[in-house]
Design a protein around this motif. Structure first.
Motif, PDB file in Angstrom:
ATOM      1  N   ALA A   1      71.797 -66.921   5.609  1.00 43.24           N
ATOM      2  CA  ALA A   1      72.144 -65.773   6.441  1.00 43.24           C
ATOM      3  C   ALA A   1      71.444 -65.864   7.798  1.00 43.24           C
ATOM      4  N   ALA A   2      70.201 -66.302   7.804  1.00 47.79           N
ATOM      5  CA  ALA A   2      69.452 -66.445   9.051  1.00 47.79           C
ATOM      6  C   ALA A   2      70.085 -67.513   9.941  1.00 47.79           C
ATOM      7  N   SER A   3      70.449 -68.634   9.350  1.00 44.72           N
ATOM      8  CA  SER A   3      71.085 -69.707  10.116  1.00 44.72           C
ATOM      9  C   SER A   3      72.384 -69.222  10.745  1.00 44.72           C
ATOM     10  N   SER A   4      73.173 -68.520   9.965  1.00 40.48           N
ATOM     11  CA  SER A   4      74.431 -67.976  10.471  1.00 40.48           C
ATOM     12  C   SER A   4      74.180 -66.996  11.615  1.00 40.48           C
ATOM     13  N   ALA A   5      73.218 -66.113  11.436  1.00 35.28           N
ATOM     14  CA  ALA A   5      72.913 -65.114  12.461  1.00 35.28           C
ATOM     15  C   ALA A   5      72.437 -65.755  13.760  1.00 35.28           C
ATOM     16  N   LEU A   6      71.756 -66.892  13.642  1.00 40.62           N
ATOM     17  CA  LEU A   6      71.227 -67.574  14.822  1.00 40.62           C
ATOM     18  C   LEU A   6      72.183 -68.634  15.373  1.00 40.62           C
ATOM     19  N   GLY A   7      73.340 -68.804  14.726  1.00 41.36           N
ATOM     20  CA  GLY A   7      74.312 -69.791  15.185  1.00 41.36           C
ATOM     21  C   GLY A   7      73.926 -71.223  14.885  1.00 41.36           C
ATOM     22  N   LEU A   8      73.122 -71.427  13.864  1.00 39.15           N
ATOM     23  CA  LEU A   8      72.713 -72.766  13.461  1.00 39.15           C
ATOM     24  C   LEU A   8      73.708 -73.339  12.456  1.00 39.15           C
ATOM     25  N   PRO A   9      73.829 -74.662  12.380  1.00 38.50           N
ATOM     26  CA  PRO A   9      74.762 -75.239  11.422  1.00 38.50           C
ATOM     27  C   PRO A   9      74.342 -74.987   9.972  1.00 38.50           C
ATOM     28  N   ALA A  10      75.334 -74.904   9.116  1.00 45.71           N
ATOM     29  CA  ALA A  10      75.066 -74.726   7.682  1.00 45.71           C
ATOM     30  C   ALA A  10      74.414 -75.980   7.130  1.00 45.71           C
ATOM     31  N   ARG A  11      73.667 -75.813   6.062  1.00 44.95           N
ATOM     32  CA  ARG A  11      72.976 -76.925   5.427  1.00 44.95           C
ATOM     33  C   ARG A  11      73.396 -77.005   3.975  1.00 44.95           C
ATOM     34  N   ASP A  12      73.532 -78.224   3.483  1.00 48.34           N
ATOM     35  CA  ASP A  12      73.815 -78.430   2.063  1.00 48.34           C
ATOM     36  C   ASP A  12      72.482 -78.383   1.321  1.00 48.34           C
ATOM     37  N   HIS A  13      72.344 -77.437   0.384  1.00 48.36           N
ATOM     38  CA  HIS A  13      71.091 -77.284  -0.354  1.00 48.36           C
ATOM     39  C   HIS A  13      71.173 -78.071  -1.649  1.00 48.36           C
ATOM     40  N   VAL A  14      70.377 -79.122  -1.715  1.00 52.71           N
ATOM     41  CA  VAL A  14      70.357 -79.991  -2.881  1.00 52.71           C
ATOM     42  C   VAL A  14      68.998 -79.840  -3.550  1.00 52.71           C
ATOM     43  N   GLY A  15      68.998 -79.798  -4.867  1.00 49.70           N
ATOM     44  CA  GLY A  15      67.747 -79.787  -5.614  1.00 49.70           C
ATOM     45  C   GLY A  15      67.221 -78.476  -5.866  1.00 49.70           C
TER      46      GLY A  15
END
Length: 103
Positions: free
Chosen positions: A89-103
């Motif tokens: 949600a923070a990344s989206s709010a700041l306009g940062l690219p999405a990240r694939d969360h592994v592990g």
């Protein structure tokens, strides 16, 4: 407020602060301290997490308390899910690219 066992909290804080300092900063900038230069996670409970943020340029600190996106949680396994949700949600709010969360 309901707390998790102190060993659980200590392990998660250590992991977040040692392995994910940039994630802490993204979360804090999006949800309470947009001018933060760095941030550390300092506490968590069943309701949410608490971070200390250092602001520029005076190196002033503020506490940022952020509730878990899903509301109150009860199990250790839910903590990771909620921190990941906060980060997304923070990344989206700041306009940062999405990240694939592994592990």
């Amino acid at each position: 407020m309901t707390a998790f066992e102190s060993a659980v909290v200590a392990a998660i804080l250590s992991h977040m602060n040692n392995d994910h300092p940039d994630d802490n900063l993204v979360i804090v900038r999006a949800f309470g301290a947009p001018d933060a230069e760095r941030a550390t996670m300092v506490d968590l409970d069943t309701i949410g997490g608490t971070w200390t943020a250092w602001l520029a340029p005076e190196d002033e600190t503020v506490q940022v308390v952020i509730p878990w996106p899903a509301g109150t949680i009860a199990a250790r396994g839910e903590i990771r899910r909620e921190i990941v949700a906060l980060y997304d949600a923070a990344s989206s709010a700041l306009g940062l690219p999405a990240r694939d969360h592994v592990g």
